[in-house]
Every structure is written in structure tokens, then in C-alpha cells.
Design a protein around this motif. Sequence first.
Motif, PDB file in Angstrom:
ATOM      1  N   VAL A 234      19.292 -50.706 -20.110  1.00  0.00           N
ATOM      2  CA  VAL A 234      19.680 -49.128 -18.863  1.00  0.00           C
ATOM      3  C   VAL A 234      18.007 -49.003 -18.072  1.00  0.00           C
ATOM      4  O   VAL A 234      18.665 -48.613 -17.155  1.00  0.00           O
ATOM      5  N   SER A 235      17.195 -49.210 -18.780  1.00  0.00           N
ATOM      6  CA  SER A 235      16.145 -49.236 -17.821  1.00  0.00           C
ATOM      7  C   SER A 235      16.388 -49.895 -16.036  1.00  0.00           C
ATOM      8  O   SER A 235      16.178 -49.751 -15.232  1.00  0.00           O
ATOM      9  N   VAL A 236      16.634 -51.278 -16.360  1.00  0.00           N
ATOM     10  CA  VAL A 236      16.732 -52.130 -15.730  1.00  0.00           C
ATOM     11  C   VAL A 236      18.115 -51.833 -14.571  1.00  0.00           C
ATOM     12  O   VAL A 236      18.160 -50.596 -13.315  1.00  0.00           O
ATOM     13  N   LEU A 237      18.779 -50.811 -15.113  1.00  0.00           N
ATOM     14  CA  LEU A 237      19.787 -50.651 -14.790  1.00  0.00           C
ATOM     15  C   LEU A 237      19.993 -48.655 -13.285  1.00  0.00           C
ATOM     16  O   LEU A 237      20.628 -48.948 -12.428  1.00  0.00           O
ATOM     17  N   GLN A 238      19.405 -47.970 -14.098  1.00  0.00           N
ATOM     18  CA  GLN A 238      18.337 -46.949 -13.750  1.00  0.00           C
ATOM     19  C   GLN A 238      17.689 -47.310 -12.406  1.00  0.00           C
ATOM     20  O   GLN A 238      17.805 -45.630 -11.526  1.00  0.00           O
ATOM     21  N   GLN A 239      17.463 -47.897 -12.232  1.00  0.00           N
ATOM     22  CA  GLN A 239      16.520 -48.321 -10.669  1.00  0.00           C
ATOM     23  C   GLN A 239      17.650 -48.944  -9.755  1.00  0.00           C
ATOM     24  O   GLN A 239      16.964 -48.605  -8.610  1.00  0.00           O
ATOM     25  N   HIS A 240      19.104 -49.604 -10.315  1.00  0.00           N
ATOM     26  CA  HIS A 240      19.211 -48.975  -9.432  1.00  0.00           C
ATOM     27  C   HIS A 240      20.746 -48.574  -9.006  1.00  0.00           C
ATOM     28  O   HIS A 240      21.407 -47.932  -7.642  1.00  0.00           O
ATOM     29  N   TYR A 241      20.811 -47.473 -10.078  1.00  0.00           N
ATOM     30  CA  TYR A 241      22.169 -46.243  -9.782  1.00  0.00           C
ATOM     31  C   TYR A 241      21.920 -45.105 -10.688  1.00  0.00           C
ATOM     32  O   TYR A 241      21.091 -45.012 -11.469  1.00  0.00           O
ATOM     33  N   GLY A 243      22.528 -41.542 -12.364  1.00  0.00           N
ATOM     34  CA  GLY A 243      23.716 -40.958 -13.408  1.00  0.00           C
ATOM     35  C   GLY A 243      23.240 -41.916 -14.676  1.00  0.00           C
ATOM     36  O   GLY A 243      25.012 -41.537 -15.187  1.00  0.00           O
ATOM     37  N   ILE A 244      22.921 -43.178 -15.254  1.00  0.00           N
ATOM     38  CA  ILE A 244      22.600 -43.960 -15.820  1.00  0.00           C
ATOM     39  C   ILE A 244      22.179 -43.555 -17.261  1.00  0.00           C
ATOM     40  O   ILE A 244      20.920 -43.991 -16.775  1.00  0.00           O
ATOM     41  N   GLY A 245      22.528 -42.595 -18.522  1.00  0.00           N
ATOM     42  CA  GLY A 245      21.291 -42.197 -18.943  1.00  0.00           C
ATOM     43  C   GLY A 245      21.981 -43.816 -20.623  1.00  0.00           C
ATOM     44  O   GLY A 245      20.901 -43.383 -21.496  1.00  0.00           O
ATOM     45  N   SER A 246      22.761 -43.519 -20.267  1.00  0.00           N
ATOM     46  CA  SER A 246      22.944 -45.482 -21.638  1.00  0.00           C
ATOM     47  C   SER A 246      24.068 -46.030 -20.818  1.00  0.00           C
ATOM     48  O   SER A 246      24.465 -45.594 -20.274  1.00  0.00           O
ATOM     49  N   LEU A 247      24.012 -47.409 -21.920  1.00  0.00           N
ATOM     50  CA  LEU A 247      25.594 -47.981 -21.357  1.00  0.00           C
ATOM     51  C   LEU A 247      26.532 -47.157 -20.960  1.00  0.00           C
ATOM     52  O   LEU A 247      27.420 -47.829 -21.114  1.00  0.00           O
ATOM     53  N   ARG A 248      26.626 -46.386 -21.722  1.00  0.00           N
ATOM     54  CA  ARG A 248      28.439 -45.768 -22.072  1.00  0.00           C
ATOM     55  C   ARG A 248      28.417 -45.618 -20.512  1.00  0.00           C
ATOM     56  O   ARG A 248      29.948 -45.421 -20.177  1.00  0.00           O
ATOM     57  N   ASP A 249      27.336 -45.648 -19.704  1.00  0.00           N
ATOM     58  CA  ASP A 249      27.640 -45.004 -17.953  1.00  0.00           C
ATOM     59  C   ASP A 249      28.279 -45.843 -17.418  1.00  0.00           C
ATOM     60  O   ASP A 249      28.022 -46.020 -15.676  1.00  0.00           O
ATOM     61  N   ALA A 250      27.464 -47.441 -18.057  1.00  0.00           N
ATOM     62  CA  ALA A 250      27.588 -48.593 -17.343  1.00  0.00           C
ATOM     63  C   ALA A 250      28.482 -48.657 -17.293  1.00  0.00           C
ATOM     64  O   ALA A 250      29.598 -49.205 -17.778  1.00  0.00           O
ATOM     65  N   THR A 251      29.167 -50.139 -15.473  1.00  0.00           N
ATOM     66  CA  THR A 251      30.318 -50.712 -15.622  1.00  0.00           C
ATOM     67  C   THR A 251      30.554 -52.141 -15.420  1.00  0.00           C
ATOM     68  O   THR A 251      29.048 -51.896 -14.875  1.00  0.00           O
ATOM     69  N   MET A 252      31.194 -53.085 -15.468  1.00  0.00           N
ATOM     70  CA  MET A 252      30.937 -54.034 -15.772  1.00  0.00           C
ATOM     71  C   MET A 252      30.295 -54.657 -14.194  1.00  0.00           C
ATOM     72  O   MET A 252      29.982 -55.350 -14.425  1.00  0.00           O
ATOM     73  N   GLU A 253      31.543 -54.064 -13.617  1.00  0.00           N
ATOM     74  CA  GLU A 253      30.424 -54.485 -11.814  1.00  0.00           C
ATOM     75  C   GLU A 253      29.240 -53.958 -11.306  1.00  0.00           C
ATOM     76  O   GLU A 253      28.740 -54.684 -11.097  1.00  0.00           O
ATOM     77  N   GLN A 254      28.631 -53.320 -12.093  1.00  0.00           N
ATOM     78  CA  GLN A 254      27.011 -52.261 -11.970  1.00  0.00           C
ATOM     79  C   GLN A 254      26.411 -53.765 -12.864  1.00  0.00           C
ATOM     80  O   GLN A 254      25.199 -53.860 -12.317  1.00  0.00           O
ATOM     81  N   LEU A 255      26.761 -54.145 -13.603  1.00  0.00           N
ATOM     82  CA  LEU A 255      26.144 -55.305 -14.769  1.00  0.00           C
ATOM     83  C   LEU A 255      25.884 -56.636 -13.565  1.00  0.00           C
ATOM     84  O   LEU A 255      24.961 -57.275 -14.106  1.00  0.00           O
ATOM     85  N   GLU A 256      27.513 -56.696 -13.138  1.00  0.00           N
ATOM     86  CA  GLU A 256      27.416 -58.071 -12.530  1.00  0.00           C
ATOM     87  C   GLU A 256      26.575 -57.522 -10.805  1.00  0.00           C
ATOM     88  O   GLU A 256      25.853 -58.815 -11.394  1.00  0.00           O
ATOM     89  N   ALA A 257      26.159 -56.371 -10.674  1.00  0.00           N
ATOM     90  CA  ALA A 257      25.186 -57.089  -9.513  1.00  0.00           C
ATOM     91  C   ALA A 257      23.457 -57.126  -9.988  1.00  0.00           C
ATOM     92  O   ALA A 257      23.146 -57.285  -9.207  1.00  0.00           O
ATOM     93  N   VAL A 258      23.293 -56.425 -10.888  1.00  0.00           N
ATOM     94  CA  VAL A 258      22.821 -56.286 -11.089  1.00  0.00           C
ATOM     95  C   VAL A 258      21.973 -57.948 -12.739  1.00  0.00           C
ATOM     96  O   VAL A 258      20.738 -58.004 -13.295  1.00  0.00           O
ATOM     97  N   ARG A 259      23.059 -59.125 -12.946  1.00  0.00           N
ATOM     98  CA  ARG A 259      23.101 -59.488 -13.553  1.00  0.00           C
ATOM     99  C   ARG A 259      21.686 -60.935 -13.370  1.00  0.00           C
ATOM    100  O   ARG A 259      20.957 -60.385 -14.905  1.00  0.00           O
TER     101      ARG A 259
END
Length: 388
Positions: A234-241, A243-259
Motif C-alpha cells: 500500500v505504501s508503494v502504491l500511495q507514492q504513485h496513485y 486515493g489508495i487507502g488499502s489494497l481494496r482500492d488497488a487494481t491489477m494494472e496498478q500493481l503491474e506498473a509498480v511490480r
Amino acid sequence: MSSSLAQAIQADFQQRFGYEPLLVRAPGRVNLIGEHTDYNGGFVLPAAVDKEMTFAVGLNGTEKIRLAAHDLGEYFELANAAEISPSDTHWANYLLGVAAQFQLRGHAVPGFDCVFAGTVPMGAGMSSSAAVECGLAFALNHFLKTSLEKMELARIAQFAEHTYAGVQCGIMDQFASLFGRDGQVVRLDCRSLDYEYFPFDTQAARIVLCNSGVKHSLASSEYNTRRQECERGVSVLQQHYEGIGSLRDATMEQLEAVRSELGGTVYRRCAYVVQENARVITACNCLIAGDLAGFGKEMYGSHAGLRDDYEVSCAELDVLVEAAKAAPGVFGSRMMGGGFGGCTINLVAPDKVDDFIASVSKVYEEKFGLKLETYQTTIVDGVGVMAE
């Protein structure tokens, strides 16, 4: 009176305390799909089942709290209900913690008596502790005329477990015990606490639990590690996107982008959670359509994710799921609960249940030399007063 256990508990209460108690039943629960999603703000799909705790409770007109664990033949007494604190008696803490939560909310708790026992198998991941907490919370709410909503009772029970039993559980187990409905499963959004009921036809499929009989010592340390890995994601995703409060807010596309930034392990943990939330939604649509095979497919997908990406399964659970796949009349199977042991949950055609149990038991004994304990359960209403 519905059961001989209830009669035994009522008799025990009258013999000990000499007056008529209120009888309350609080069910254990199963979770059909949605595992390790609760602390990630995701979806779960539990149901209350007919393995339950039964209580006889009454106000005794004194300052004493008197508790009896009927099954264990143990008794606990506290001299003054106004001075509740955690005790050295493990089972009593689940009940004392509930009374303490009422006090923290400004409700004086007078002296009361409670005798309880149950048919929820211990260590099978069916939440016997949540049933104990919810049953007493319901009874005290009744006696104290506090008119608390069911969700507030679930919170009381959850915080009792945090503070007196030292287990940092989510709210699913207590929620399921209180909000269960006969013939329905309930999808809980663990972020908003919104919930929705879906039909589950127990004539079309029985719920059979297979208890691996093992509990690997990894369970609690790995659970905490998984929570940390998800938080890292979540903390990695928050640096890029936004409205990410938890993994509930994440998509597979976003995960792929910061893999590459997440690293292999954290990526797999996060991918499992995102995919599991999607599986819960799909599974509920299958229930609406009466498509049990489709529902079962999501269960198998859940198990594969827990095994390969979240890595909380174990050899015993994997063998049970593979054996279920090969058995007649099985719609779906997966591990249930935190992992590293405990039960698998299986949806089985009613006329194939005996064959299923026989074939899976045979495989399990051949492989591990262990006798397989199984439980057939059906979906029931949540906590309530037992009818005379």
C-alpha cells in the motif's frame, strides 16, 4: 427447548444458582470465500452455522459475576462486577472482556450468572471465541436494556477479544455470529461495514468441513508478516496513485506498473488480495444465478491463490483440496481461515456427502496416517434467544 445441551445447561444453572435463566444461542461461522481480505479493507462472505454456543444467563441481584464453563467443569467468580480486569482463567476472559466493554461505554454492569457450553469444535477455525463473546453481549444488552445495535454488539465482542484475549482479530467472526440468516450468506464490506445477503440453497449443496487436525507453529508469526507485506504494498502504491487507502482500492494494472518496486514477494501478496476481492464479487453473482459450479470455481481459485501467492497453505490442506477435486459431487473446496492448518470448506451435493467423506478420509489417512475429522453444517440465524 431445541436441544439436550440447552436442557443440561438450564439444569446446571438452576442447580447452581436457584432461579430461571434466559437461554441464548450464538452460532459459530464459516467463511465461504474472501480470506485475508478483512484487514485489507476488502470483502468476506461468511455464514452462521449450526455449530453453536449455548448460554444460560441471569442477573443475580448481588455484585458478583459467577461464570461456569459447563464443558470444562470449571467455575470462576469475581467478587465485584464494578472491578473487572483480565484474569488468569483463559476462558473467563472472553466473557469478562465483554462486560468490561459495556462499562467502558458507560453502562453499569450488575452482578450476573452465566453457564455456557457449545458444539463449536475448538481449533477448527469456526470462531468459538466470537460465539462466546456475542452470546454474552446479546444477553447483557437484553438485561441492561441498553438497546445497542447489532453492529455495536459486534464491536463490543471484537474489542473484548483485543483487550482481554490479546487477539487482534478483524470484525468478521463477531459480525457473522450476530448477523447470520437462515439460508443466506452475508457479504461484508470490511471497509465501510456495509453488508448484503445472498441466497444459499442448502438443499442443493451441503457445507462439509474437513479438519486437517494440524496447526503449524508458523500461523501467528506469518499472519503478522502478511499484514506487514500488504502494508508495504500500500505504501508503494500511495507514492504513485491518489486515493489508495488499502489494497481494496488497488487494481491489477496498478500493481503491474509498480511490480519492480514492490519486489516479487510483496507483489504476489498484493495480487492475491486484489484478485480475492474480485472472486468474492463473482462468487456472489454465481449465487444469484444459482450457479454452484461457478461458485466452486472461485473457491478453487481462492485456494490456489492462498497456496501460491499468499503462501499460507500447507501440505495437509493442499492434499485435502486435491482429494476433494477428485471426489464425486463436489462443487468447490478451499482452505478456510488463517492457514497453516485448520479446516478446508467444501460444497458437496447432498446425496454425495457420504461418498465424499469416505474418499477424502481414505486419501488423508494414506498420505499422513491421520484420521480425518469432518463436520457437516447448515446455515442458520444469528445470535438469539432460544425458544422454550
